[in-house]
Design a protein around this motif. Structure first.
Motif, PDB file in Angstrom:
ATOM      1  N   ILE A 227     -43.585 -44.058 -59.597  1.00  0.00           N
ATOM      2  CA  ILE A 227     -42.900 -45.209 -60.186  1.00  0.00           C
ATOM      3  C   ILE A 227     -41.416 -44.872 -60.230  1.00  0.00           C
ATOM      4  CG2 ILE A 227     -42.684 -46.707 -62.200  1.00  0.00           C
ATOM      5  CD1 ILE A 227     -45.542 -45.958 -62.935  1.00  0.00           C
ATOM      6  N   ASP A 228     -40.583 -45.701 -59.619  1.00  0.00           N
ATOM      7  CA  ASP A 228     -39.148 -45.442 -59.488  1.00  0.00           C
ATOM      8  C   ASP A 228     -38.936 -44.051 -58.885  1.00  0.00           C
ATOM      9  OD1 ASP A 228     -38.622 -47.902 -60.637  1.00  0.00           O
ATOM     10  OD2 ASP A 228     -38.477 -47.075 -62.662  1.00  0.00           O
TER      11      ASP A 228
ATOM     12  N   CYS B 168     -41.645 -39.024 -59.796  1.00  0.00           N
ATOM     13  CA  CYS B 168     -41.361 -40.203 -60.616  1.00  0.00           C
ATOM     14  C   CYS B 168     -40.084 -39.944 -61.409  1.00  0.00           C
ATOM     15  CB  CYS B 168     -42.514 -40.495 -61.571  1.00  0.00           C
ATOM     16  SG  CYS B 168     -44.070 -40.916 -60.769  1.00  0.00           S
ATOM     17  N   LYS B 169     -39.349 -40.981 -61.679  1.00  0.00           N
ATOM     18  CA  LYS B 169     -38.094 -40.812 -62.407  1.00  0.00           C
ATOM     19  C   LYS B 169     -38.343 -40.267 -63.806  1.00  0.00           C
ATOM     20  CE  LYS B 169     -33.883 -43.305 -63.688  1.00  0.00           C
ATOM     21  NZ  LYS B 169     -33.166 -44.608 -63.635  1.00  0.00           N
ATOM     22  N   GLU B 170     -39.349 -40.789 -64.475  1.00  0.00           N
ATOM     23  CA  GLU B 170     -39.650 -40.325 -65.831  1.00  0.00           C
ATOM     24  C   GLU B 170     -40.136 -38.879 -65.822  1.00  0.00           C
ATOM     25  OE1 GLU B 170     -42.478 -41.590 -69.637  1.00  0.00           O
ATOM     26  OE2 GLU B 170     -42.476 -42.756 -67.780  1.00  0.00           O
TER      27      GLU B 170
ATOM     28  N   PRO C 245     -32.536 -42.050 -55.274  1.00  0.00           N
ATOM     29  CA  PRO C 245     -33.712 -42.934 -55.230  1.00  0.00           C
ATOM     30  C   PRO C 245     -34.082 -43.278 -53.796  1.00  0.00           C
ATOM     31  CG  PRO C 245     -31.757 -44.179 -55.846  1.00  0.00           C
ATOM     32  CD  PRO C 245     -31.339 -42.736 -55.799  1.00  0.00           C
TER      33      PRO C 245
ATOM     34  N   HIS D 297     -36.614 -45.834 -51.214  1.00  0.00           N
ATOM     35  CA  HIS D 297     -37.221 -47.166 -51.180  1.00  0.00           C
ATOM     36  C   HIS D 297     -38.190 -47.230 -49.996  1.00  0.00           C
ATOM     37  CE1 HIS D 297     -34.066 -48.252 -54.026  1.00  0.00           C
ATOM     38  NE2 HIS D 297     -33.177 -47.775 -53.165  1.00  0.00           N
TER      39      HIS D 297
END
Length: 304
Positions: free
Chosen positions: A51-52, A63-65, A192, A194
């Motif tokens: 996610i992200d 994941c970014k988190e 990031p 995509h």
């Protein structure tokens, strides 16, 4: 009577080749299946669909988190180690100052006894006498040297004087590292990425999960393909399209953003179950038989 054969002859004092094979002796090899391989669209920390997603310069995707939480925990751990190291340095400095003060006190005591005391001068070997001339356990008044010796005495039979192993705290590194590649990693080095999602009607009916395609050749991305990401814009291509179009034209196919060869980052993935992929995907387990028991030392499986 059954025919005596090497596979049926089990009255020998040693294990035959067939008996060792039945007991699993030696190194056992097994090909890893698809379920044992991490998908290319999974986070390296939580092993779930990202996610992200953020990617490092070595191609590891998180994941970014997850990666932010990991870097934050590393910084807290570094601060804790720095505080422990500073505390140890302060303690070592205090002990050194105390040792120098005791040494100076011993020198002053020896000078006072030599010039003003009634007792004769003693060298370092028999300096454990006190001012009254008594020695050891018969001493009425202990000198500072004896007090220090008693305080630092190491005797394993006395609980109060049991020697302790000094815990040396080394100076920790102040840089955070990548949890997957163990190289230095900062938040500013992450970018990031995509992925181009396949929105065709046929793909939606076939599977409920997301599937991604190369924006150039429209091929579905799987673990069998080598992927390349641009750290300038974050778009992901298959390696063939990246080498054929992006590296030659020096521009992104999707957003027309200029790029250079150093902006191409190979995305790391788990691999496939095919030998043509080039990865060693064998799990090995070594079992050593005990003498005459059939049971022995088993080494845990090694995945390479």
């Amino acid at each position: 009577m059954p025919q005596r054969h090497s596979k049926n002859n089990n009255d020998l004092a040693f294990f035959t080749y067939d008996e060792k094979r039945k007991l699993g002796y030696g190194t056992q090899k097994e090909r890893l299946g698809k379920d044992s391989i991490k998908p290319f669209d999974a986070c390296c920390l939580c092993l779930k669909s990202f996610i992200d997603p953020l990617c490092c310069q070595k191609g590891h995707v998180f994941c970014k988190e997850c990666i932010l939480e990991c870097l934050l925990s590393q910084k807290k751990d570094i601060q804790r180690k720095l505080a422990a190291h500073a505390g140890q340095q302060k303690q070592d400095k205090e002990e050194e100052e105390e040792r120098l003060m005791l040494q100076k006190a011993r020198e002053l005591d020896a000078f006072d006894q030599q010039n003003h005391g009634p007792v004769p001068q003693y060298n370092d070997k028999n300096y454990n006498r006190d001012k009254n001339g008594f020695h050891g356990a018969n001493s009425v008044k202990a000198t500072s040297y004896e007090e220090e010796a008693l305080r630092t005495m190491k005797a394993f039979w006395l609980p109060s004087a049991t020697p302790d192993a000094p815990a040396k705290v080394e100076a920790p590194s102040t840089s955070t590292t990548c949890p997957e590649g163990n190289e230095k990693l900062k938040m500013k080095n992450l970018f990031p990425i995509h992925f181009t999602e396949d929105t065709s009607a046929q793909k939606k009916h076939k599977s409920l999960g997301k599937s991604f395609i190369c924006p150039s050749c429209k091929v579905t991305l799987t673990n069998t393909l080598s992927l390349v990401a641009l750290n300038t814009c974050g778009h992901v291509f298959c390696k063939k399209c990246a080498e054929k179009f992006v590296a030659v034209d020096k521009v992104c196919v999707v957003c027309d953003r200029p790029c250079k060869d150093r902006n191409l980052v190979n995305v790391e993935k788990g691999g496939t179950g095919f030998a043509a992929h080039g990865d060693n995907l064998e799990a090995k387990d070594f079992k050593h038989l005990g003498s005459g028991s059939g049971l022995g030392l088993v080494r845990p499986a090694m995945k390479t």
